[in-house]
Design a protein around this motif. Structure first.
Motif, PDB file in Angstrom:
ATOM      1  N   LEU A  98      32.603  64.418   8.734  1.00 16.88           N
ATOM      2  CA  LEU A  98      32.094  65.154   9.887  1.00 16.88           C
ATOM      3  C   LEU A  98      30.686  65.669   9.629  1.00 16.88           C
ATOM      4  CD1 LEU A  98      33.048  66.104  12.688  1.00 16.88           C
ATOM      5  CD2 LEU A  98      33.753  68.225  11.590  1.00 16.88           C
ATOM      6  N   VAL A  99      30.434  66.185   8.439  1.00 16.13           N
ATOM      7  CA  VAL A  99      29.098  66.672   8.086  1.00 16.13           C
ATOM      8  C   VAL A  99      28.100  65.517   8.065  1.00 16.13           C
ATOM      9  CG1 VAL A  99      27.747  67.713   6.216  1.00 16.13           C
ATOM     10  CG2 VAL A  99      29.935  68.699   6.852  1.00 16.13           C
ATOM     11  N   VAL A 100      28.499  64.369   7.562  1.00 16.53           N
ATOM     12  CA  VAL A 100      27.610  63.203   7.532  1.00 16.53           C
ATOM     13  C   VAL A 100      27.296  62.740   8.959  1.00 16.53           C
ATOM     14  CG1 VAL A 100      27.468  60.771   6.873  1.00 16.53           C
ATOM     15  CG2 VAL A 100      28.248  62.465   5.228  1.00 16.53           C
ATOM     16  N   VAL A 101      28.283  62.727   9.843  1.00 15.07           N
ATOM     17  CA  VAL A 101      28.044  62.325  11.230  1.00 15.07           C
ATOM     18  C   VAL A 101      27.091  63.304  11.918  1.00 15.07           C
ATOM     19  CG1 VAL A 101      29.150  62.064  13.494  1.00 15.07           C
ATOM     20  CG2 VAL A 101      30.156  61.012  11.495  1.00 15.07           C
ATOM     21  N   GLY A 105      19.552  63.651  12.633  1.00 19.08           N
ATOM     22  CA  GLY A 105      18.490  62.922  11.960  1.00 19.08           C
ATOM     23  C   GLY A 105      17.819  63.673  10.829  1.00 19.08           C
ATOM     24  N   THR A 106      18.568  64.459  10.093  1.00 24.57           N
ATOM     25  CA  THR A 106      18.015  65.211   8.972  1.00 24.57           C
ATOM     26  C   THR A 106      18.818  64.934   7.706  1.00 24.57           C
ATOM     27  OG1 THR A 106      17.424  67.406   8.178  1.00 24.57           O
ATOM     28  CG2 THR A 106      19.369  67.264   9.541  1.00 24.57           C
ATOM     29  N   GLU A 118      22.988  66.395   1.710  1.00 28.44           N
ATOM     30  CA  GLU A 118      23.087  67.173   0.470  1.00 28.44           C
ATOM     31  C   GLU A 118      24.253  68.147   0.541  1.00 28.44           C
ATOM     32  OE1 GLU A 118      19.343  68.976  -0.300  1.00 28.44           O
ATOM     33  OE2 GLU A 118      18.270  67.062  -0.274  1.00 28.44           O
ATOM     34  N   ALA A 119      24.457  68.749   1.706  1.00 25.18           N
ATOM     35  CA  ALA A 119      25.599  69.646   1.883  1.00 25.18           C
ATOM     36  C   ALA A 119      26.916  68.885   1.743  1.00 25.18           C
ATOM     37  CB  ALA A 119      25.523  70.325   3.242  1.00 25.18           C
TER      38      ALA A 119
END
Length: 89
Positions: free
Chosen positions: A47-50, A56-57, A62-63
């Motif tokens: 979910l964080v990657v999506v 677009g950052t 990294e998180a």
């Protein structure tokens, strides 16, 4: 086009998180609940990657990496506690 794909992925990951939450609540054994919690961590990382792709950052990637390391270590520590009764020998 990428916005539509991110929204579809967000919906699929949200559905997977709900199914994991059901398994966490109704798991017949403690190990089933640990597996559901570990799978929830993996889905939260996705979910964080999506969200990172959607905005677009690179900060979200990294998180997600930090969240993956903490999730893996907590799963290993909890399994070790269940098997042996202590984490640190």
């Amino acid at each position: 086009m990428i916005e539509t794909a991110c929204l579809i992925a967000f919906g699929a990951i949200a559905a997977a998180l709900l199914m994991n939450l059901y398994r966490l609540a109704r798991g017949p054994a403690v190990l089933d609940r640990v597996l559901a919690l570990d799978t929830m961590v993996i889905n939260a990382i996705a979910l964080v990657v999506v969200v990172g792709v959607f905005f677009g950052t690179g900060l979200y990637f990294e998180a997600a990496l930090l969240f993956a390391m903490v999730g893996f270590l907590s799963t290993v520590a909890f399994c070790k506690y269940l098997l042996r009764g202590n984490v640190i020998e």
